[in-house]
Design an enzyme around this catalytic site. Sequence first.
Site, PDB file in Angstrom:
ATOM      1  CE  LYS A 151      -1.628  -1.384   3.797  1.00 56.41           C
ATOM      2  NZ  LYS A 151      -2.302  -1.585   5.105  1.00 56.41           N
ATOM      3  CB  THR A 166      -5.524   8.743   7.122  1.00 56.08           C
ATOM      4  OG1 THR A 166      -4.451   9.224   7.949  1.00 56.08           O
ATOM      5  CG2 THR A 166      -5.752   9.687   5.961  1.00 56.08           C
ATOM      6  N   GLY A 191      -6.962   4.211  10.711  1.00 58.51           N
ATOM      7  CA  GLY A 191      -7.646   2.959  10.399  1.00 58.51           C
ATOM      8  C   GLY A 191      -7.772   2.644   8.919  1.00 58.51           C
ATOM      9  CB  THR A 192      -6.349   4.131   5.786  1.00 62.79           C
ATOM     10  OG1 THR A 192      -5.044   4.228   6.353  1.00 62.79           O
ATOM     11  CG2 THR A 192      -6.993   5.492   5.766  1.00 62.79           C
ATOM     12  N   GLY A 193      -5.636   1.248   6.887  1.00 61.52           N
ATOM     13  CA  GLY A 193      -5.108  -0.082   6.554  1.00 61.52           C
ATOM     14  C   GLY A 193      -6.055  -1.189   6.993  1.00 61.52           C
ATOM     15  CB  CYS A 194      -8.036  -1.699  10.122  1.00 60.54           C
ATOM     16  SG  CYS A 194      -6.722  -1.619  11.337  1.00 60.54           S
TER      17      CYS A 194
HETATM   18  N1  ADP Z   1      -4.447  10.502   1.840  1.00 56.92           N
HETATM   19  C1  ADP Z   1      -4.876   9.466   1.136  1.00 56.92           C
HETATM   20  N2  ADP Z   1      -5.601   9.657   0.013  1.00 56.92           N
HETATM   21  C2  ADP Z   1      -6.059   8.617  -0.721  1.00 56.92           C
HETATM   22  N3  ADP Z   1      -5.830   7.326  -0.386  1.00 56.92           N
HETATM   23  C3  ADP Z   1      -5.106   7.054   0.713  1.00 56.92           C
HETATM   24  C4  ADP Z   1      -4.592   8.098   1.542  1.00 56.92           C
HETATM   25  N4  ADP Z   1      -3.929   7.532   2.588  1.00 56.92           N
HETATM   26  C5  ADP Z   1      -4.036   6.212   2.420  1.00 56.92           C
HETATM   27  N5  ADP Z   1      -4.724   5.904   1.294  1.00 56.92           N
HETATM   28  C6  ADP Z   1      -5.072   4.568   0.817  1.00 56.92           C
HETATM   29  O1  ADP Z   1      -5.580   3.857   1.942  1.00 56.92           O
HETATM   30  C7  ADP Z   1      -5.176   2.491   1.928  1.00 56.92           C
HETATM   31  C8  ADP Z   1      -4.375   2.197   3.193  1.00 56.92           C
HETATM   32  O2  ADP Z   1      -3.069   2.662   2.995  1.00 56.92           O
HETATM   33  P1  ADP Z   1      -2.001   3.074   4.082  1.00 56.92           P
HETATM   34  O3  ADP Z   1      -2.393   4.386   4.693  1.00 56.92           O
HETATM   35  O4  ADP Z   1      -0.688   3.005   3.390  1.00 56.92           O
HETATM   36  O5  ADP Z   1      -2.164   1.926   5.173  1.00 56.92           O
HETATM   37  P2  ADP Z   1      -1.970   1.917   6.754  1.00 56.92           P
HETATM   38  O6  ADP Z   1      -3.189   2.522   7.368  1.00 56.92           O
HETATM   39  O7  ADP Z   1      -1.816   0.461   7.036  1.00 56.92           O
HETATM   40  O8  ADP Z   1      -0.740   2.731   7.051  1.00 56.92           O
HETATM   41  C9  ADP Z   1      -4.392   2.329   0.613  1.00 56.92           C
HETATM   42  O9  ADP Z   1      -5.286   1.903  -0.386  1.00 56.92           O
HETATM   43  C10 ADP Z   1      -3.878   3.741   0.344  1.00 56.92           C
HETATM   44  O10 ADP Z   1      -3.556   3.954  -1.014  1.00 56.92           O
HETATM   45  C1  LIG Z   2      -6.377  -2.258  17.501  1.00 54.73           C
HETATM   46  C2  LIG Z   2      -5.670  -1.654  16.351  1.00 54.73           C
HETATM   47  N1  LIG Z   2      -5.343  -2.423  15.299  1.00 54.73           N
HETATM   48  C3  LIG Z   2      -4.683  -1.891  14.238  1.00 54.73           C
HETATM   49  C4  LIG Z   2      -4.355  -0.549  14.232  1.00 54.73           C
HETATM   50  C5  LIG Z   2      -3.603   0.040  13.080  1.00 54.73           C
HETATM   51  O1  LIG Z   2      -4.507   0.429  12.163  1.00 54.73           O
HETATM   52  P1  LIG Z   2      -4.189   1.068  10.752  1.00 54.73           P
HETATM   53  O2  LIG Z   2      -5.304   0.749   9.856  1.00 54.73           O
HETATM   54  O3  LIG Z   2      -2.830   0.692  10.304  1.00 54.73           O
HETATM   55  O4  LIG Z   2      -4.284   2.589  11.046  1.00 54.73           O
HETATM   56  P2  LIG Z   2      -3.444   3.557  11.941  1.00 54.73           P
HETATM   57  O5  LIG Z   2      -3.630   3.265  13.367  1.00 54.73           O
HETATM   58  O6  LIG Z   2      -2.039   3.358  11.479  1.00 54.73           O
HETATM   59  O7  LIG Z   2      -4.031   4.864  11.567  1.00 54.73           O
HETATM   60  C6  LIG Z   2      -4.731   0.230  15.322  1.00 54.73           C
HETATM   61  N2  LIG Z   2      -4.453   1.546  15.379  1.00 54.73           N
HETATM   62  N3  LIG Z   2      -5.392  -0.353  16.379  1.00 54.73           N
END
Ligand code: ADP
Ligand SMILES: Cc1ncc(COP(=O)(O)OP(=O)(O)O)c(N)n1
Length: 266
Positions: free
Chosen positions: A175, A206, A208-211
């Site tokens: 990602k 943003t 929780g985007t990954g979850c």
């Molecule tokens: N600012 C943003 N604008 C558009 N898409 C985003 C943005 N931030 C994250 N994404 C998308 O959200 C999803 C989660 O990505 P990411 O943020 O890298 O994960 P994580 O939350 O695990 O760090 C991916 O599909 C990424 O391309």
């Molecule tokens: C309980 C718990 N699990 C996973 C995460 C991490 O979530 P993620 O979607 O990577 O988003 P961020 O926390 O990095 O914004 C979490 N925070 N809590």
Amino acid sequence: MTIARALTIAGSDSGGGAGIQADLKTFTVLGVYGMSALTAITVQNTLGVHGIYNLPLEAIEKQIDAVVTDIGVDAVKTGMLSQVPIIELAAAKIRQHRIRNLVVDPVMVAKGGARLLEASAQNALIEHLLPVAQVVTPNLPETEVLIEREIRTVDDMREAAKRILEFGPRTVVVKGGHLAGDAVDIVYDGENFYELASPRIETRHTHGTGCTFSAAVTAELAKGKNVLEAVSVAKEFITCAISDSLELGGGHGPTNHWAYGKRKQM
Ligand SMILES: Nc1ncnc2c1ncn2[C@@H]1O[C@H](COP(=O)(O)OP(=O)(O)O)[C@@H](O)[C@H]1O
Ligand SMILES: Cc1ncc(COP(=O)(O)OP(=O)(O)O)c(N)n1
């Protein structure tokens, strides 16, 4: 009527934006019956992680067995598995219950900087969980840990996806949320590369985007979609969820899990 069923093995986020809560909201909006096996309780809000309480292994094991043997599962995802014994247990249960549709979100560090995976447990993810994964969805910092190399460009992401595939998952989604410019995710299935791209949305909400992304992949696999279809829906789901922000809390707020469903109704 056939009901698609998905299980998340992950931690609780009291703030509701990530973890189990994000997963269950995503499953519901995508029309999938959601179940959970909690691995940890985190004290969390939009300002950060204020406490982590891991659950006993026995409690985690019994939750998984209870739902799999009675209700059944069509797909499973793992999120926060903070210690080696929890990772080993999750992998053993996946093997025991012969689960093929496994999405591994290799959660390591929350965006605010709190560690959700002990550093000593990083290798256990590679050794035990990646070999049984259908899809693994690392963000860029997680990718750098997995391959022990810095990522600066989309070409680096492609190279990283190839190396992670060697650990055993059948598809890798690197990602690109943490890279500057468009939000580009790279999908690699061992034969072809695919790019999921969207314009970057300028927002601090943003959390929780990954979850949410990995839960959407899981939900679509549970419905019988193939991996490419599932990741495409997940990308659309997360783009809607980020762009239609809820503006909750004083820090990094959650995404809007309703947004995709609302857009589909229009
Ligand atoms: N600012 C943003 N604008 C558009 N898409 C985003 C943005 N931030 C994250 N994404 C998308 O959200 C999803 C989660 O990505 P990411 O943020 O890298 O994960 P994580 O939350 O695990 O760090 C991916 O599909 C990424 O391309
Ligand atoms: C309980 C718990 N699990 C996973 C995460 C991490 O979530 P993620 O979607 O990577 O988003 P961020 O926390 O990095 O914004 C979490 N925070 N809590």
